[in-house]
Design a protein around this motif. Structure first.
Motif: not given
Length: 260
Positions: A54-58, A64-68, A88-92
């Protein structure tokens, strides 16, 4: 070593050890480069683990993007939230790949890396991945081609028998090549299949886990007695001590698209 069911805490510790290795980092970067993520895209990471992916994807989708990230292990999710606390764009979320806790057509990209091999109902899993993907969106599925895996041994016949036990216990969960049919059956169009060979020249944390699992399979089988199991493992460790350990296997990355 025994092949006991790992607790959530033990699994989290094991994943932290494996996914922090240089081998795991290199493979994460390889997958992210191949999928060519665009800024501002929305990404779902299924079986996200402790947040490395997730950290790499962020970094690639930007603010402006999002990673779940979704995982079934609450302890793993706690580690992931801690690792990505400043993104801030990452959530789980807690959830299973066969019943994802997200709405229909929510993501531009879905990643499922080394997840399907642990799923009993792979058809339901692929249906869920199709459901949550936007029309025209992409899916990246990674699985090993088990037939390609080879390991150096001083006793090739003993190794052959050990591998036969492994395949028998795991059944037909060899999705590396089967995905070429399973993905279209689920409605996806396969656009590319990228292979990557992994070569291990020492017994690291990842290989240790493999030895533990394999030993558990051998202990539960009638094909090996205790002395043969000890000899099988000791041979690997002797080879490692002599700088002669070698494992090689091919992993396949399927990049597919949901029709518009």
């Amino acid at each position: 070593m025994t092949n006991h069911q790992l607790s959530d805490e033990e699994e989290t510790e094991m994943l932290e050890q494996i996914l922090s290795t240089a081998t795991a980092e290199t493979f994460r970067n390889f997958v992210c480069e191949e999928i060519s993520l665009q800024a501002d895209e929305s990404v779902l990471s299924v079986g996200c683990g402790p947040g490395f992916e997730a950290a790499v994807l962020a970094q690639q989708v930007g603010e402006g993007g999002s990673v779940t990230g979704i995982d079934v292990n609450e302890d793993v999710l706690a580690a992931a939230r801690n690792r990505c606390s400043n993104l801030s764009q990452v959530s789980f979320q807690h959830g299973d790949v066969t019943e994802l806790p997200v709405t229909d057509e929510s993501y531009d990209l879905v990643i499922a890396k080394q997840v399907l091999q642990f799923v009993d109902d792979v058809d339901s899993a692929l249906e869920e991945l199709f459901r949550v993907l936007k029309p025209g969106g992409r899916i990246a599925v990674v699985e090993s081609a088990r037939e390609s895996e080879v390991m150096h041994s001083s006793d090739p016949e003993q190794m052959r028998r050990a591998n036969e036990v492994y395949r028998t216990v795991r059944g037909d969960r060899n999705f590396g090549t089967q995905l070429l049919s399973l993905l279209p059956d689920a409605g996806f169009t396969v656009e590319d299949v990228v292979s990557r060979a992994t070569v291990q020249r020492e017994i690291n944390e990842q290989v240790e886990r493999g030895i533990e699992v394999q030993r558990g399979f051998l202990e539960s089988s009638d094909a090996f007695d205790d002395s043969e199991i000890e000899a099988w493992e000791q041979d690997l460790r002797d080879l490692d001590e002599a700088n002669q350990f070698l494992f090689c296997g091919i992993t396949l990355l399927y990049i597919s698209r949901k029709p518009e």
